[in-house]
Scaffold this active site. Structure first.
Site, PDB file in Angstrom:
ATOM      1  N   ASP A  36      37.588  32.652  39.356  1.00  0.00           N
ATOM      2  CA  ASP A  36      38.925  32.936  38.832  1.00  0.00           C
ATOM      3  C   ASP A  36      40.006  32.712  39.883  1.00  0.00           C
ATOM      4  OD1 ASP A  36      38.078  34.866  36.241  1.00  0.00           O
ATOM      5  OD2 ASP A  36      36.702  34.863  37.916  1.00  0.00           O
ATOM      6  N   PHE A  37      39.634  32.834  41.161  1.00  0.00           N
ATOM      7  CA  PHE A  37      40.645  32.692  42.218  1.00  0.00           C
ATOM      8  C   PHE A  37      40.908  31.229  42.557  1.00  0.00           C
ATOM      9  CE2 PHE A  37      38.402  36.743  43.938  1.00  0.00           C
ATOM     10  CZ  PHE A  37      38.797  37.457  42.830  1.00  0.00           C
TER      11      PHE A  37
ATOM     12  N   HIS B 116      37.993  38.121  36.248  1.00  0.00           N
ATOM     13  CA  HIS B 116      36.802  37.966  37.092  1.00  0.00           C
ATOM     14  C   HIS B 116      35.624  37.399  36.293  1.00  0.00           C
ATOM     15  CE1 HIS B 116      38.890  40.367  40.096  1.00  0.00           C
ATOM     16  NE2 HIS B 116      37.872  40.264  40.920  1.00  0.00           N
TER      17      HIS B 116
ATOM     18  N   GLU C 193      36.300  34.980  52.332  1.00  0.00           N
ATOM     19  CA  GLU C 193      36.520  36.422  52.451  1.00  0.00           C
ATOM     20  C   GLU C 193      35.192  37.168  52.496  1.00  0.00           C
ATOM     21  OE1 GLU C 193      38.923  36.866  48.968  1.00  0.00           O
ATOM     22  OE2 GLU C 193      40.323  35.377  49.748  1.00  0.00           O
TER      23      GLU C 193
ATOM     24  N   PHE D  36      35.320  34.578  43.646  1.00  0.00           N
ATOM     25  CA  PHE D  36      35.210  34.473  42.191  1.00  0.00           C
ATOM     26  C   PHE D  36      35.908  33.186  41.751  1.00  0.00           C
ATOM     27  CE2 PHE D  36      34.335  38.896  42.726  1.00  0.00           C
ATOM     28  CZ  PHE D  36      33.575  39.279  41.631  1.00  0.00           C
TER      29      PHE D  36
ATOM     30  N   GLU E  76      43.395  32.382  49.678  1.00  0.00           N
ATOM     31  CA  GLU E  76      42.608  31.285  49.130  1.00  0.00           C
ATOM     32  C   GLU E  76      43.292  29.932  49.302  1.00  0.00           C
ATOM     33  OE1 GLU E  76      42.931  34.198  47.666  1.00  0.00           O
ATOM     34  OE2 GLU E  76      40.914  34.929  47.229  1.00  0.00           O
TER      35      GLU E  76
END
Ligand code: TPP
Ligand code: TPP
Ligand code: MG
Ligand code: MG
Lengths: 334, 328, 334, 328
Positions: free
Chosen positions: D87-88, D131, D31, D85, D62
Site C-alpha cells: 500500500d505504501f 494495508h 524500515e 506494505f 518511502e
C-alpha cells in the site's frame, strides 16, 4: 566532434589562479553561447519542443563543477544545459540531443531535459522538479559504500524546495553522512511565480534543521561559488557529510524559450538590472582584467573561439541523422 | 444563427467559471494557476474574476496540495486541484488512492470527498518521457475514484460541471493537444452524466471504442474508411469509471468487429479492460478478436520520428480496421 | 450506548480549574482503561487484527483536545484511540468498530486504524504514516475560507517526520496562514527503531525553518500540554497561523498488541522508569491531591466509574451484530 | 532423504543471503529491516551476518529511500529496497515510474538501474483498506519495470535471485499470508528465468491462470473440482512483465475454458490484460468467455465477514469453474 573541453575535464589539474579563472571564464562563455544557439534553433523552428535556458546562472554550474573531479556525480534539472557543459559534455552531442538525433547523448531519446552521460558522471537532467534528489543521494551512498571517494552534487531550482522528497533525503544523507552537496539555484522564480509566494520561512533553515551545514553565496560570482563549493566538496570527500548551498542567481530569459511576454510576473527593469549590474561573465572579466590575468582582446578571443565551437557543433547536429525507426523499442530494458 | 464554437480550453474555463459563480465553495489551486492561468493558459482570467482567495498558486508540492484538497473537500469546500502534467500524478498517488478514494468507505459513509482533480495526458508534444504519459488506467483501477476522459469541447464542459457537483473524488484528464481544438458548445447550461457512453458516429461494419483525443483519431480513421466503403461506429465511453458497458457491448454485437484505442500504454491499461468487457459481453457475436491499440510499451522518446511511432494515428487505426474487416 | 462524555464535549464550558483538571483526569483514565480492554480483547482473541495502544501518552491527546471546540478538527494516526476519545467519541461505538461490528463508528469497515466521526470533528485516524498531514491542513484551509473559526489539529508520531509531505504542507500552511497545529508525539520509537537512528538534526527546526512557531513540551504533564495548546490554538483561531508542538512522551506497550518481546530494541528498565516516574495519570493525581482538588478516594472513584463504563461498552460491542454481507459494496461512492 | 522444506519467508531470506554472499554490491534498506528483520521477521539474521553497512534501517521515507535506491543502483550497487506494505507504493511512484523505469531508455541505454524492490500484497489479514491492497497492475502497466509474483517458496527463491542479477528495476510482490507456507526448496543453487510461466498442475477441462497466492487458491479449487470429475489446469505466469503469453494461450487452446484469478482489483487490473491476451490468442478455441476473478471493486473493509467476501476463494473459483464447464 569537437574536443575543446577534453583537456581540462576536472579543474584539479590547473596550476595557477590565472589558468584556473580563465578556464572558468571560458566555461561560462561556452554556456552562454550554447544557450544563444538554442534560442536561435527554437526561433528558426529547428528544435522540436521547448528548452529552458540557463543564461545568467553560469557562475553556479561552473563554480561548482570546477571544484569536482571528472568521476564525481551530478544530477541536473529541466534547466540543465549549463550543468552538463560545466561537467564536461561536448556541445555537438548536446545539440544533437536537443534536435532528437542519433548522435545525441541519449541517441535522441531524451532531449533537452534528459541529457545524461556516464563519462562525465552526469546522472542525468530531470524533468520532474526535485526528481533527482534521491538519485544524487543514492549515488553518494554508493560512492561511500564502494569507497571511490566520489562526491555527488544535486542541482535544483528553489522551486524544488516545495518537494517533500528533498527533506526525506537530506535527513538520510545526514544520518548516513553521505558525500552529497545540495545546490539550490535560487533564480527567484518557479516558472511564472515569484519564489516568495511559494516559499515560507528561511531557505537555509530547511537544511540546518537536519543538521546539515548550509551557506548562501552570490551566485553571480564564480569565484565565491567555487570557494564555497571547494570547501564543502572536500569536506564531504573526507567523510564530513552533506552540505547545502543556496546560490542566489537570476535567469535572463523566460522560463522556457517560448515564454516571451513576462511582464505580468516580472519587470523588464528587473531583468535589465541583473544583466547590466550582476552578469557573471562581465563580473569575472572585470576581475581578470583588474588582476592583469587577461586583457579585453584576449577575452574577446575567447568569445570568438567559443562562438566558432558552437557554430560547428550546431552544424554537426543539424546535419546528423535521426535514429532509425527500429530504435524506438530498443533500450527499454538493459 | 450558427452554433457557438469554443476551443477545448475555453470550454474548460467556462465550466469552471460557471460553477464558481454558482457555488462559492468551489475553489482552484495548483501551480501557476492564478496570474499565469497555467502554462496552457487554460485558466486565464479566473483569478481576476474570483480573486486570489479562490484561485491560488501553490508551491511545487503535488503531494501536499492534493492532500490539502482532500481535507478541504471533507471540511466543506469543493476544491478543483490542478496537476499541470499527468506525469506528476506519480506524486499524488498516496493522497488520491489511500486517502481520497477510501475516506468515504472507511468512515462507513460518514465523510465525503467532493474534490476534482484536473490534469493532462497525451504525447506528441516533443516533451519526452516525463511529460507525455497517459496514466488514467491506474486511477480507473481504484475503487472510490471516478475517471473522466473528455474528447470534445462540448463534452469537457458538461463533464467537468458534473465532476464539480459530484460528491466523490473525480479525476479528469485533458489531452494537451486538444486545448486549441474547436467545437460547438451551446450557450445554455448543461451537464453530462457519468457512465453514459456517447456514440460519436454510427456505423455498421466495425466498432471503434476510443477515449480522449483518440476519439478524434478514430473519427478521422472512420472518415478514411468511409471512402473505402467501410462503415465504422465510434463509441466514446467518456468515463472509464463508471463504465457504460452496455453501450460498448451493444455496439460490438451489432458490428461484430471491435478496435479499442486509448493513448495509455497498451499493456495492463484501459484497452485491456475495454477489450475484456467486450470479449465477454459480445462473445457470441464477435467475428474476430477485439483489437487493442494503445501507446507502444516504451517510455515516450523525445526524437520526433520515434515519438510519432508510439501512438495510434488515423492511419494505423484505419489500417487495423481494414485488416479486421478483411479488406487489406 | 453510554453518554458519559456528552456533557463535557468541548472543555470550554468548564468553569473552575478544579472541574477542568478533574475532567482531564477522567479523560486520561478513560483512555488508559479503554486500552486495557483492547489488550484484553486481543489476548482473548476477540479482536480481529492488531491495534496500537496509546497507554502512556494520554496527556498529549487530552491536553490538546481539552483546548479544542467540539467542531474543531483533528486528524489522527494508527495509534489513534486516545485522540478519538479525547475529542469526544464514546467507547461503545469505538469498541464496536474495533470488532468490525455494524454499530461501530465506521460500520465496521474501518477498524482500529480508521475511526472517524464528523460529530466530533474527527477527520479520521490514518494508517499511512504522515497520511493525514494534508487532510488536516486542508480542513484548516476550508475553515479559514468558510470563516467558521475552526482550528485543525494534526496528530502524528515522530516517525512521520520522515515523510516529505509534512514539509510540503507546513510550507503551505505558513504561506496561507492556516489555523492548523501540528502535534508531533515523540514517543522515542518508530516501530522497532529508536528515533535517533531515523531523525537527523533538530525536530523543532523542521518547523521553524518554514517560519512556523514551534515549542517542545513535557508530554506527560497534561497541564503543560494544555497551556501550550491553548496558546497556539487561540493564536491560530485569531488568524495568527500554524504552530508546531513536540510533545515528549512514551508508549508503555509494544508497537502493537502483538509486540511482546521488545528487549532487542528497548530495555524493560526504560519502560519501568517511565511508568513509575513519568506516568501522566499519576502526575496529575498527585497535583490534584496537593491542590486539594481531590482526595485519593475520589480519584479511585473515577477509576471505578470508568472501569464500569468500559466494561459496559465492551459488552455492548461484543454482543453487537456484524454488518450484513450486502454492506460490502455500499458507501464506495457517496 | 526427503526433500528439504522451507517456509516462504525462509526462502526469501536464503535468496538474499546467498546473493549477498556472492556479490558484495548487494545491500538492503528499508524500515525496520535490520535488528527487527521487518515486522514479518522475513529478514531476521541478515544484519547480523552482513553488518549495518549492508542492511540499513531507514526513516519512514518511502519516496526518499526509493530514490536513493535508484541512484545507488546507477552508481554501482545492487540495492534491494524494502517497502513494508504494498500500500505504501503510492509514495514511491515517482521514483519507480518517472525515474527507475525510464533512466535506461531516456539515457539512450547509457545508465542502468539494477535495483530490486521487495514488497507485499494481499488482504484477509484484518488490516483494513490501507494495508491490504495488491497494486501490481500499476507497475505491470509501466514499460521499463519487471514485475514478479512468486507463489511458492521454490519460486520466490529462484525469482528473487534472478531479480537481483537482473540489470533492470524489478519489483517483487510477496503475499503476506504466504510467509509461513512451507514448500520444497532444494539445497542446490538455482534461479528461475523471468517470462516463463509454470504449469502448476496439468488438466484438460479448464485452465485457471492465477498469480501469487491465488495460485494456491486455484490449486485448492482444482482439488475440489477433481472430486467432481473436472480436470483443471493451473497456470502461473510468475511474472506479469515479461509475460509468457504463449504458455497461457496454449493452455487455453487446449482446455477451451479459462478463468483468470488475481488478488488485485478486478477492474482495469491484471485479470483484464490476461483475459484480453487469452481472448485474442485463443479466440477460435474458446467455448466460453474468459472469466475474470479479482478483488471486489471496494476499498478492503476491516470487518472480517465483509473482508472475506472481497477476495476469490477456493469455493468461489471452483464454483465459477463448474459454471463454465456447464456443471452447476
Ligand atoms: C513535480 C513537478 N511539478 C511541476 C513541474 C512543472 N515545472 C517545470 S519547471 C517548474 C518551475 C521550477 O522552478 P525552479 O525549481 O525554481 O527551477 P527554475 O525553472 O527556476 O530553474 C515547474 C513548476 C515539474 N516539471 N515537475
Ligand atoms: C507510509 C508508511 N510507512 C510505514 C508504515 C508502517 N508503520 C506503521 S506505524 C510505523 C511507525 C510509526 O512511528 P511513529 O510515527 O513514531 O508513531 P508511533 O507508532 O510511535 O506512535 C510504521 C513504520 C506506515 N503505516 N505508513
Ligand atoms: Mg527558480
Ligand atoms: Mg513514535
Amino acid at each position: 566532434m569537437t574536443t575543446t573541453t577534453s583537456k581540462h575535464d576536472t579543474g584539479r589539474e590547473v596550476s595557477s589562479a590565472k589558468e584556473k579563472w580563465l578556464r572558468a571564464y571560458r566555461q561560462m562563455v561556452r554556456i552562454r553561447l550554447f544557450e544563444e544557439q538554442v534560442n536561435e534553433l527554437y526561433t528558426r523552428a529547428l528544435m522540436p519542443g521547448l528548452a529552458h535556458l540557463y543564461s545568467g546562472e553560469e557562475a553556479v554550474a561552473v563554480g561548482i563543477c570546477e571544484a569536482l573531479r571528472i568521476d564525481d556525480y551530478i544530477t541536473s534539472t529541466h534547466r540543465g544545459h549549463g550543468h552538463c557543459l560545466a561537467k564536461g559534455a561536448t556541445p555537438d552531442r548536446m545539440f544533437a540531443e536537443l534536435l532528437g538525433k542519433e548522435a545525441g547523448y541519449c541517441r535522441g531519446k531524451g532531449g533537452s531535459m534528459h541529457i545524461a552521460d556516464p563519462a562525465t558522471g552526469n546522472l542525468g537532467a530531470n524533468a520532474i522538479v526535485g526528481g533527482s534528489v534521491g538519485i544524487a543521494t543514492g549515488a553518494a551512498f554508493a560512492a561511500k559504500r564502494l569507497g571511490t571517494g566520489c562526491v555527488a552534487v544535486c542541482f535544483f531550482g528553489e522551486g524544488a524546495l516545495g518537494q517533500g522528497s528533498l527533506y526525506e533525503v537530506m535527513n538520510l544523507a545526514q544520518l548516513w553522512k553521505l558525500p552529497v552537496i545540495y545546490v539550490c539555484e535560487n533564480n527567484l522564480y518557479n516558472e511564472y511565480t515569484h519564489y516568495s509566494e511559494t516559499t515560507a520561512g528561511d531557505i537555509l533553515g530547511r537544511a540546518t534543521a537536519f543538521g546539515i551545514e548550509a551557506a548562501s553565496v552570490d551566485g553571480q560570482d564564480v569565484r565565491k561559488v567555487n570557494d564555497l563549493a571547494t570547501r564543502f566538496i572536500e569536506r564531504a570527500r573526507a567523510g564530513g557529510g552533506p552540505a547545502f548551498v543556496q546560490a542566489n542567481t537570476y535567469r535572463y530569459s523566460g522560463h522556457h524559450v517560448g515564454d516571451i511576454n513576462r511582464e505580468y510576473y516580472r519587470s523588464k527593469q528587473e531583468e535589465q538590472q541583473w544583466k547590466t549590474e550582476r552578469d557573471p561573465i562581465k563580473l569575472l572579466s572585470k576581475w581578470l582584467i583588474a588582476e592583469s590575468y587577461a586583457d579585453s582582446a584576449q577575452l574577446e578571443g575567447v568569445h570568438s573561439d567559443v562562438h566558432a565551437e558552437m557554430e560547428a557543433a550546431v552544424k554537426f547536429a543539424v546535419a546528423a541523422p535521426y535514429p532509425a525507426p527500429e530504435e524506438v523499442d530498443q533500450d527499454v530494458y538493459a | 444563427m450558427p452554433e457557438r464554437e469554443l476551443t477545448f480550453a475555453q470550454a474548460v474555463r467556462e465550466a469552471l467559471s460557471e460553477e464558481m459563480r454558482r457555488d462559492s465553495r468551489v475553489c482552484i489551486f495548483g501551480e501557476d494557476v492564478a496570474e499565469a492561468g497555467t502554462p496552457f493558459k487554460v485558466l486565464s482570467g479566473l483569478v481576476e474574476e474570483f480573486g486570489a482567495e479562490r484561485v491560488l498558486d501553490t508551491p511545487i508540492s503535488e503531494a501536499g496540495f492534493t492532500g490539502v484538497g482532500v481535507g478541504a473537500a471533507m471540511a466543506g469546500l469543493r476544491p478543483v486541484v490542478d496537476i499541470m502534467f499527468g506525469d506528476f500524478l506519480t506524486l499524488t498517488m498516496d493522497q488520491m488512492v489511500n486517502q481520497a478514494a477510501k475516506v468515504h468507505y472507511m468512515s462507513g459513509g460518514h465523510w465525503k470527498v467532493p474534490m476534482v482533480m484536473r490534469t493532462t495526458l497525451g504525447a506528441t508534444r516533443r516533451s519526452a518521457a516525463q511529460h507525455s504519459q497517459s496514466l488514467h488506467a491506474w486511477f480507473s483501477h481504484v475503487p472510490g475514484l471516478k475517471v473522466v476522459l473528455p474528447s470534445t469541447p462540448y463534452d469537457v464542459k458538461g463533464l467537468l460541471k458534473t465532476a464539480i457537483r459530484d460528491e466523490n473524488p473525480v479525476i479528469l484528464f485533458e489531452d494537451k493537444m486538444m486545448y486549441k481544438m474547436k467545437g460547438p458548445v451551446p450557450e445554455e447550461e448543461y451537464t453530462i452524466p457519468f457512465g453514459v457512453a456517447d456514440v460519436k458516429r454510427t456505423g455498421d461494419d466495425i466498432t471503434i471504442v476510443a477515449t480522449s483525443s483518440m476519439v478524434q483519431v478514430a473519427l478521422g480513421a472512420a472518415t478514411l474508411l468511409e471512402k473505402e466503403g467501410i462503415s465504422a461506429e465510434v463509441v466514446d465511453p467518456r468515463t472509464t469509471w463508471p463504465l457504460d458497458e452496455k453501450t460498448l457491448i451493444e455496439s460490438a454485437r451489432k458490428t461484430s468487429r471491435v478496435i479499442v484505442v486509448d493513448e495509455g500504454y497498451g499493456r495492463y491499461g484501459v484497452t485491456a479492460e475495454l477489450a475484456a468487457v467486450i470479449a465477454e459481453g459480445a462473445f457470441y457475436d464477435l467475428d474476430a478478436p477485439v483489437k487493442r491499440m494503445g501507446a507502444m510499451h516504451v517510455p515516450i522518446p523525445f526524437s520526433p520520428p520515434l515519438e510519432d511511432l508510439t501512438v495510434p494515428t488515423e492511419q494505423t487505426v484505419s489500417e487495423a480496421a481494414r485488416q479486421l474487416c478483411g479488406k487489406s
